[in-house]
Write a protein that holds these residues in place. Structure first.
Motif, PDB file in Angstrom:
ATOM      1  N   LYS A 177       0.943  -1.206   0.159  1.00 14.65           N
ATOM      2  CA  LYS A 177       0.154  -0.031  -0.017  1.00 14.65           C
ATOM      3  C   LYS A 177       0.871   1.308  -0.020  1.00 14.65           C
ATOM      4  O   LYS A 177       1.952   1.259   0.680  1.00 14.65           O
ATOM      5  N   ILE A 178       0.187   2.420  -0.721  1.00 12.29           N
ATOM      6  CA  ILE A 178       0.928   3.625  -0.484  1.00 12.29           C
ATOM      7  C   ILE A 178       1.268   4.009   1.024  1.00 12.29           C
ATOM      8  O   ILE A 178       2.353   4.513   1.403  1.00 12.29           O
ATOM      9  N   SER A 179       0.277   3.574   1.859  1.00 16.00           N
ATOM     10  CA  SER A 179       0.399   3.987   3.268  1.00 16.00           C
ATOM     11  C   SER A 179       1.737   3.360   3.956  1.00 16.00           C
ATOM     12  O   SER A 179       2.029   4.033   5.036  1.00 16.00           O
ATOM     13  N   VAL A 221       3.863   6.467   3.705  1.00 23.31           N
ATOM     14  CA  VAL A 221       3.739   7.939   4.240  1.00 23.31           C
ATOM     15  C   VAL A 221       3.895   7.900   5.760  1.00 23.31           C
ATOM     16  O   VAL A 221       3.204   7.005   6.364  1.00 23.31           O
ATOM     17  N   GLY A 222       4.380   9.012   6.095  1.00 25.33           N
ATOM     18  CA  GLY A 222       4.598   9.058   7.698  1.00 25.33           C
ATOM     19  C   GLY A 222       5.380  10.296   8.038  1.00 25.33           C
ATOM     20  O   GLY A 222       5.858  11.054   7.114  1.00 25.33           O
ATOM     21  N   PHE A 282       8.267  12.785   2.576  1.00 27.07           N
ATOM     22  CA  PHE A 282       7.781  13.137   1.250  1.00 27.07           C
ATOM     23  C   PHE A 282       7.418  12.068   0.440  1.00 27.07           C
ATOM     24  O   PHE A 282       8.735  11.620   0.028  1.00 27.07           O
ATOM     25  N   VAL A 283       6.292  11.837  -0.116  1.00 27.45           N
ATOM     26  CA  VAL A 283       6.286  10.558  -0.895  1.00 27.45           C
ATOM     27  C   VAL A 283       5.538  10.982  -2.563  1.00 27.45           C
ATOM     28  O   VAL A 283       4.736  11.437  -2.650  1.00 27.45           O
ATOM     29  N   GLN A 300       2.066  14.577   6.482  1.00 33.16           N
ATOM     30  CA  GLN A 300       0.572  14.355   7.345  1.00 33.16           C
ATOM     31  C   GLN A 300      -0.183  13.909   6.224  1.00 33.16           C
ATOM     32  O   GLN A 300      -1.407  13.606   6.637  1.00 33.16           O
ATOM     33  N   GLY A 301       0.128  13.228   5.067  1.00 34.65           N
ATOM     34  CA  GLY A 301      -0.796  12.581   4.116  1.00 34.65           C
ATOM     35  C   GLY A 301      -1.547  13.550   3.248  1.00 34.65           C
ATOM     36  O   GLY A 301      -2.644  13.120   2.642  1.00 34.65           O
ATOM     37  N   LYS A 302      -1.061  14.882   3.178  1.00 36.97           N
ATOM     38  CA  LYS A 302      -1.821  15.937   2.224  1.00 36.97           C
ATOM     39  C   LYS A 302      -1.260  16.005   0.835  1.00 36.97           C
ATOM     40  O   LYS A 302      -0.011  15.871   0.813  1.00 36.97           O
ATOM     41  N   ILE A 303      -1.799  15.880  -0.146  1.00 34.96           N
ATOM     42  CA  ILE A 303      -1.399  16.009  -1.641  1.00 34.96           C
ATOM     43  C   ILE A 303      -0.962  17.739  -1.559  1.00 34.96           C
ATOM     44  O   ILE A 303      -1.969  18.385  -1.568  1.00 34.96           O
TER      45      ILE A 303
END
Length: 363
Positions: free
Chosen positions: A240-242, A245-246, A250-251, A338-341
């Motif tokens: 998963k992408i998740s 992310v953390g 920056f992903v 924070q998981g924001k695009i």
């Protein structure tokens, strides 16, 4: 790039005022009675035309100094370009040669070199039916990618080797596709000889328009939380992408495919960014729009991408397409810790500039 053939079809500082300079163009062509056009490449319009008589044609008038101009016979795909540098031009449309200033003769030579990959591909596909093309899609895709690589490589050489002439201007479209429109600002900063040429700015603007996300819905994702995706890696293991992310990361979620020439052309730039910023918390995950696993895995190896790659091998039916409104590739989204695009469609130097700013803000 929804189809690999799109790029083939696609086949700068304040602009100073330009003085008017006389031009004389003479030529030969074994096409008596046919029309030959004189074209202003900046406006893409014919500014004069003549009918060939006794195998000859000629133009004479005035135009902006150093304007990029061209001569083309009616119904011919070949265009002979030249700069209006004050030296008379003689063109042989039978063999695509030109006599004039050293600058214009070199320009013609490079144009001829760049025509060869296109001719080879055209020869291989000229007599193929739509069904043939579909059946040989991978083979034709490989040939298309070779052609694109050859064109962009030669354009880069021109920009590196001809910095004191106007010649690179003629290949600006290829250069900006390969290096990003931000490369224009660098040319202006370096004050290269051709930085103020209006055609350079025209191509910068056209490539910027061609490469920016066309759908307003795409950009609407900026500022929103990302939606997770789960797909298999080349070994069949689900990811998963998740997972990436953390905090502090920056992903870049990079949407691409092995058959996509522009995607593959952009990959060295992504790799460079990865190498520069990975130890500062930058991660990449590739989401492929491939259908054939063998081609996907082969491309991963050829492009030497060290980051996680996932795909559901459904092509344009890929699960990512409806979620992120993807109707063309290459495309990407940049996700903050924070998981924001926070951005989308980053290519060329724009990717590096954005990463420099966000990574610096975390320090």
């Amino acid at each position: 790039m929804k189809k690999v053939f799109m790029l083939a079809a696609f086949v700068l500082a304040a602009v100073p005022s330009m003085a008017q300079v006389k031009y004389t163009v003479s030529g030969t062509f074994a096409g008596n009675g046919k029309t030959v056009y004189l074209i202003d490449e900046l406006t893409e319009k014919a500014i004069d035309s003549v009918v060939v008589a006794d195998g000859k044609f000629a133009f004479a008038c005035t135009a902006d100094k150093d304007a990029l101009m061209a001569v083309r016979a009616k119904k011919s795909h070949w265009t002979t370009q030249f700069f209006n540098d004050g030296t008379p031009v003689s063109i042989n449309l039978n063999d695509s040669t030109l006599k004039g200033s050293p600058q214009n003769e070199r320009l013609t030579k490079i144009n001829y070199e760049m025509e060869q990959p296109r001719k080879r591909l055209a020869a291989k596909t000229a007599n193929l039916t739509e069904a043939d093309i579909e059946a040989r899609a991978d083979e034709i895709s490989d040939e298309m990618n070779k052609m694109i690589t050859a064109l962009t490589t030669r354009a880069n050489r021109a920009f590196n080797e001809e910095r004191n002439s106007l010649i690179p201007v003629a290949f600006a479209g290829y250069y900006f596709f390969e290096n990003g429109v931000e490369a224009y600002d660098e040319l202006v900063k370096q004050q290269v000889a051709f930085a103020g040429h209006p055609y350079l700015k025209k191509m910068r603007d056209e490539v910027a328009e061609e490469t920016k996300p066309k759908d307003g819905e795409k950009m609407a994702f900026i500022g929103q939380q990302y939606t997770d995706l789960e797909m298999a890696d080349p070994d069949g293991k689900m990811h998963k992408i998740s997972e990436l992310v953390g905090e502090g990361k920056f992903v870049l979620v990079d949407f691409w495919a092995s058959w996509c020439g522009p995607c593959k052309a952009e990959m060295p730039n992504v790799l460079e960014a990865y190498n520069r910023f990975h130890d500062k918390g930058f991660e990449v995950i590739g989401v492929s729009f491939d259908q054939k696993k063998e081609a996907w895995v082969k491309a991963i190896g050829q492009l030497k991408m060290p980051w996680l790659q996932i795909s559901d091998l459904k092509g344009w039916e890929c699960a990512a397409a409806p979620i992120y409104k993807i109707n063309s590739i290459p495309d990407n989204i940049l996700i903050d810790p924070q998981g924001k695009i926070i951005d989308r469609g980053l290519r060329g130097k724009a990717l590096h500039s954005r990463l420099e700013s966000v990574v610096r803000s975390q320090e």
